[in-house]
Write a protein that holds these residues in place. Structure first.
Motif, PDB file in Angstrom:
ATOM      1  N   THR A 103     -35.052 -35.796  46.635  1.00 31.88           N
ATOM      2  CA  THR A 103     -35.803 -34.419  46.960  1.00 31.88           C
ATOM      3  C   THR A 103     -36.602 -34.145  48.266  1.00 31.88           C
ATOM      4  N   LYS A 105     -35.072 -33.403  51.009  1.00 28.80           N
ATOM      5  CA  LYS A 105     -34.478 -32.203  51.543  1.00 28.80           C
ATOM      6  C   LYS A 105     -35.018 -30.968  51.406  1.00 28.80           C
ATOM      7  N   ASN A 106     -35.934 -30.694  50.107  1.00 31.39           N
ATOM      8  CA  ASN A 106     -36.643 -29.723  49.815  1.00 31.39           C
ATOM      9  C   ASN A 106     -37.684 -29.301  50.856  1.00 31.39           C
ATOM     10  N   ASP A 108     -40.041 -28.165  53.651  1.00 34.86           N
ATOM     11  CA  ASP A 108     -39.698 -27.349  54.958  1.00 34.86           C
ATOM     12  C   ASP A 108     -40.023 -27.951  56.452  1.00 34.86           C
ATOM     13  N   HIS A 279     -41.679 -33.626  44.157  1.00 35.28           N
ATOM     14  CA  HIS A 279     -40.674 -32.504  45.148  1.00 35.28           C
ATOM     15  C   HIS A 279     -39.483 -31.947  44.559  1.00 35.28           C
ATOM     16  N   ARG A 280     -39.568 -32.099  43.130  1.00 35.14           N
ATOM     17  CA  ARG A 280     -38.427 -31.452  42.235  1.00 35.14           C
ATOM     18  C   ARG A 280     -38.963 -29.965  42.181  1.00 35.14           C
ATOM     19  N   PRO A 281     -38.180 -28.882  42.546  1.00 38.55           N
ATOM     20  CA  PRO A 281     -38.837 -27.468  42.750  1.00 38.55           C
ATOM     21  C   PRO A 281     -39.381 -27.283  41.649  1.00 38.55           C
ATOM     22  N   ASN A 297     -42.370 -26.882  49.653  1.00 39.39           N
ATOM     23  CA  ASN A 297     -40.949 -27.044  49.349  1.00 39.39           C
ATOM     24  C   ASN A 297     -40.417 -25.902  48.990  1.00 39.39           C
ATOM     25  N   PRO A 299     -37.248 -24.337  47.934  1.00 40.73           N
ATOM     26  CA  PRO A 299     -36.599 -24.006  46.887  1.00 40.73           C
ATOM     27  C   PRO A 299     -37.706 -23.698  45.887  1.00 40.73           C
TER      28      PRO A 299
END
Length: 342
Positions: A103, A105-106, A108, A279-281, A297, A299
């Motif tokens: 996660t 990649k989420n 900013d 960091h899961r949306p 984050n 998403p």
């Protein structure tokens, strides 16, 4: 940096140096009070079976001192950027295995860039929250004001303003007002900044890092330097409408608090699972709603239901506090002069 207040008594107190590493379904976190919502811990435990036990510090200095003195057994710590830098240099934290953090990649890129002055590839930290030190103004009492620290030159507001009792925050802003970097080793730069702060001191009621939120809410103070969440939690919806939060383009400071995994962490795999989970949306959106902070984050922003107190874009021109080890004593010398000045 942010959160020098210990706002609530810790529900679970850990023995500082004797935590067991035998229970593989445990994760020990050393962090700030009220920073990770209990709902997040509960969801993580329900999904993974891993129980999170949290210990609290009230300042980066307290955390660092305890760990250096031998405090052991923790897995994850949440230092601010300057202390992440220090801990990286001291080899207190692990280089991350990013293959275990899908996660990442989420997050900013603007937030990641704020840390790349000391960690080019963001190899040692996963940002959790980015926030700002603001100037809060009560618009009912203060009119036609500058949107930077020159507001503290206003003699007509004498006794109705406060600054943080925090050398790094105040001196960094004063140096920036003079166009100087916080890491300057030029003594004249530091002396000039100190003279500016002495001028501000003549107009403030006090340096205050503990009660500025309550003082602002009560109307005792009309202009305070502080943290938005500490101020807004004291105000109802109508009172919030009277507040202008200034994030100065010149002199503004920000903080990035990050997850780091300690080199001697006993449950490193659990630490990776927790950081990846955060960091899961859908998880990050829930906690950002509770904290009222802007989502780092990307998403998760589409899933949030609460308008944050400010936006990440507002922090673009702010300085994140850096490690000033080489000039800390020099700045502290002038800070002591400020404190005793009339």
């Amino acid at each position: 940096m942010k959160k020098i207040l210990l706002l609530l008594t810790l529900a679970f107190t850990l023995i500082s140096c004797g935590k067991s590493s035998k229970d593989e379904n445990t994760l020990y976190i050393y962090g700030w009070a009220d920073y990770i919502p209990k709902e997040t811990y509960q969801a993580f435990e329900k999904e993974t079976g891993i129980k999170v036990i949290e210990d609290i510090y009230s300042s980066n200095e307290e955390m660092f001192t305890k760990l250096k003195a031998g405090g052991a057994g923790y897995d994850i710590v949440l230092p601010s950027a300057d202390y992440t830098e220090i801990m990286m240099k001291e080899k207190m934290i692990d280089k991350l295995d990013k293959s275990k953090l899908s996660t990442l990649k989420n997050i900013d890129p603007l937030v990641l860039e704020k840390l790349q002055y000391f960690d080019k590839n963001n190899d040692y930290e996963v940002p959790y929250v980015m926030g700002a030190t603001v100037i809060a103004v009560n618009k009912d009492y203060v009119k036609d004001y500058p949107r930077d620290y020159s507001i503290y030159n206003r003699n007509d507001l004498k006794g109705r303003m406060t600054l943080l009792d925090d050398m790094r925050e105040v001196m960094t802003s004063a140096l920036a007002m003079n166009g100087k970097d916080q890491t300057t080793s030029n003594e004249k730069d530091i002396a000039d900044a100190a003279e500016m702060v002495k001028g501000w001191k003549k107009n403030i009621a006090k340096f205050d890092s503990e009660s500025f939120g309550k003082g602002f809410a009560s109307g005792d103070f009309w202009v305070v330097q502080g943290y938005p969440d500490n101020i807004f939690r004291e105000l109802d919806a109508d009172e919030r409408k009277k507040v202008d939060f200034i994030i100065p383009e010149k002199g503004g400071t920000a903080y990035v608090d990050s997850f780091v995994i300690l080199s001697n962490a006993p449950h490193k795999e659990n630490a990776y699972k927790f950081i990846e989970f955060i960091h899961r949306p859908e998880i990050y959106a829930q906690l950002a709603d509770i904290l009222e902070t802007p989502s780092i984050n990307i998403p998760a922003r589409e899933l949030m239901e609460v308008e944050p107190l400010f936006q990440i874009e507002d922090l673009k021109n702010t300085q994140v506090l850096r490690d000033i080890h080489d000039t800390l004593d020099l700045q502290n010398k002038y800070w002591q002069e400020i404190l005793i000045a009339d």
